[in-house]
Scaffold this active site. Structure first.
Site, PDB file in Angstrom:
ATOM      1  N   ASN A  10      39.822  53.102  46.810  1.00  0.00           N
ATOM      2  CA  ASN A  10      40.654  51.907  46.932  1.00  0.00           C
ATOM      3  C   ASN A  10      39.784  50.774  47.478  1.00  0.00           C
ATOM      4  OD1 ASN A  10      42.550  49.972  47.464  1.00  0.00           O
ATOM      5  ND2 ASN A  10      43.595  51.122  49.108  1.00  0.00           N
ATOM      6  N   LYS A  12      40.515  47.757  47.767  1.00  0.00           N
ATOM      7  CA  LYS A  12      41.324  46.719  48.441  1.00  0.00           C
ATOM      8  C   LYS A  12      40.867  45.333  47.975  1.00  0.00           C
ATOM      9  CE  LYS A  12      41.996  49.945  52.142  1.00  0.00           C
ATOM     10  NZ  LYS A  12      42.516  50.204  53.459  1.00  0.00           N
ATOM     11  N   HIS A 107      51.116  51.558  48.941  1.00  0.00           N
ATOM     12  CA  HIS A 107      50.103  51.559  50.001  1.00  0.00           C
ATOM     13  C   HIS A 107      50.697  50.906  51.251  1.00  0.00           C
ATOM     14  CE1 HIS A 107      46.547  50.829  52.345  1.00  0.00           C
ATOM     15  NE2 HIS A 107      45.961  51.758  51.611  1.00  0.00           N
ATOM     16  N   GLU A 109      49.534  48.963  53.346  1.00  0.00           N
ATOM     17  CA  GLU A 109      49.251  47.532  53.506  1.00  0.00           C
ATOM     18  C   GLU A 109      50.266  46.698  52.719  1.00  0.00           C
ATOM     19  OE1 GLU A 109      45.105  47.863  52.513  1.00  0.00           O
ATOM     20  OE2 GLU A 109      44.798  48.888  54.420  1.00  0.00           O
ATOM     21  N   GLU A 177      48.732  59.094  53.781  1.00  0.00           N
ATOM     22  CA  GLU A 177      47.839  58.204  54.515  1.00  0.00           C
ATOM     23  C   GLU A 177      48.499  57.751  55.813  1.00  0.00           C
ATOM     24  OE1 GLU A 177      44.802  56.140  51.790  1.00  0.00           O
ATOM     25  OE2 GLU A 177      46.637  54.969  51.697  1.00  0.00           O
ATOM     26  N   GLY A 183      41.425  52.564  58.053  1.00  0.00           N
ATOM     27  CA  GLY A 183      40.490  51.514  58.454  1.00  0.00           C
ATOM     28  C   GLY A 183      40.181  51.493  59.942  1.00  0.00           C
ATOM     29  N   SER A 223      40.331  56.747  56.840  1.00  0.00           N
ATOM     30  CA  SER A 223      39.020  56.937  57.460  1.00  0.00           C
ATOM     31  C   SER A 223      38.273  58.173  56.963  1.00  0.00           C
ATOM     32  CB  SER A 223      39.139  56.948  58.990  1.00  0.00           C
ATOM     33  OG  SER A 223      39.615  55.697  59.451  1.00  0.00           O
TER      34      SER A 223
HETATM   35  P1  PGA Z   1      40.117  53.713  54.756  1.00  0.00           P
HETATM   36  O1  PGA Z   1      41.353  53.266  53.824  1.00  0.00           O
HETATM   37  O2  PGA Z   1      39.433  54.850  54.065  1.00  0.00           O
HETATM   38  O3  PGA Z   1      39.277  52.488  54.881  1.00  0.00           O
HETATM   39  O4  PGA Z   1      40.716  54.144  56.079  1.00  0.00           O
HETATM   40  C1  PGA Z   1      42.098  54.199  53.103  1.00  0.00           C
HETATM   41  C2  PGA Z   1      43.177  53.511  52.315  1.00  0.00           C
HETATM   42  O5  PGA Z   1      43.716  52.503  52.807  1.00  0.00           O
HETATM   43  O6  PGA Z   1      43.514  53.909  51.188  1.00  0.00           O
END
Ligand code: PGA
Length: 260
Positions: A10, A12, A107, A109, A177, A183, A223
């Protein structure tokens, strides 16, 4: 039937540029997207792993043009209406027309920042599946919800909204997740992740069917790195990863190959 290991990247909205000895985040660009794809194309990847990358919408066609055949591209979002006056949105048919075969949906976000609720995410999931696009369906709890023991309730109600609209689960990959792990560098422990994955699988068995429970890939995100992926990948109910930050770095290759 063994479930095929699945790794999603991803991207983003941002991209991490790897310099000599230092890294910094920048917005994705034609140049950086090509660079990451070049890295993936040149690497030796486990042929048994299904790999799907999700660049920003603007770069979907560019990514499809450059990524080698056999690896797939996902949109980070898609709309639930087939066509019409919906400024700024992209339809399932437009993705298909561009050879984009997957989409991320739900997601955190988007659930949090853009306030997408369970019903809207489920409606988009149905639209994507009806149109023949695979869905990486994201679910997960906040830290507060985890600390008040609501993790399984939160995740299963996100899934229940899908169950109410969708009958065929064969093109859904569920990405668990936990929001507190995204993140933050705070990965869920192998036990924490396995526990939720097992709970999702037993929910599928009870609420959908034994076959769907057996066949659906449940991948972990939050992460994931080249350091923690091996242990996580050994868990019985972890069938792959959704990778954010590390999908923009050479570490992504190690994660794709973590199940070797
Ligand atoms: P990350 O994000 O690996 O940077 O924690 C995962 C995601 O948001 O899909």
């Amino acid at each position: 039937m063994a479930r095929q290991f699945f790794v999603g990247g991803n991207f983003k909205m941002s991209v991490v540029l790897c310099g000599v000895g230092r890294e910094h985040a920048v917005n994705g660009s034609v140049e950086t997207i090509k660079k990451i794809i070049g890295l993936i194309n040149d690497a030796k990847l486990d042929p048994k792993t299904e790999v799907v990358i999700a660049p920003p919408a603007l770069y979907l066609l560019l990514a499809r043009e450059h990524l080698k055949p056999g690896l797939e591209i996902a949109a980070q979002n898609v709309f639930d209406k087939p066509n019409g006056a919906f400024t700024g949105e992209i339809s399932v048919d437009q993705l298909k027309d561009s050879n984009i075969t997957w989409t991320l949906l739900g997601h955190s976000e988007r659930r949090v920042v853009l306030q997408e609720d369970d019903q809207f995410v489920a409606s988009k999931t149905k639209a994507a599946l009806d149109g023949g696009i695979g869905v990486i369906f994201c679910c997960g709890e906040s830290l507060e919800q985890r600390e008040s023991n609501k993790t399984i309730d939160v995740v299963t109600s996100q899934l229940r909204a899908v169950k109410e609209k969708v009958a065929d689960w064969s093109k859904i990959v569920i990405a668990y997740e936990p929001i507190w792990a995204i993140g933050t560098g705070k990965v869920a422990s192998t036990e924490q992740a396995q526990e939720v994955h097992a709970a999702i699988r037993s929910w599928l068995k009870k609420e959908v069917s034994e076959k769907v429970a057996e066949e659906t890939r449940i991948i972990y995100g939050g992460s994931v790195s080249e350091k923690n992926c091996k242990d996580l990948s050994k868990q019985a109910d972890i069938d792959g990863f959704l990778v954010g930050g590390a999908s923009l770095k050479p570490a992504f290759i190690d994660i794709i190959n973590s199940h070797l």
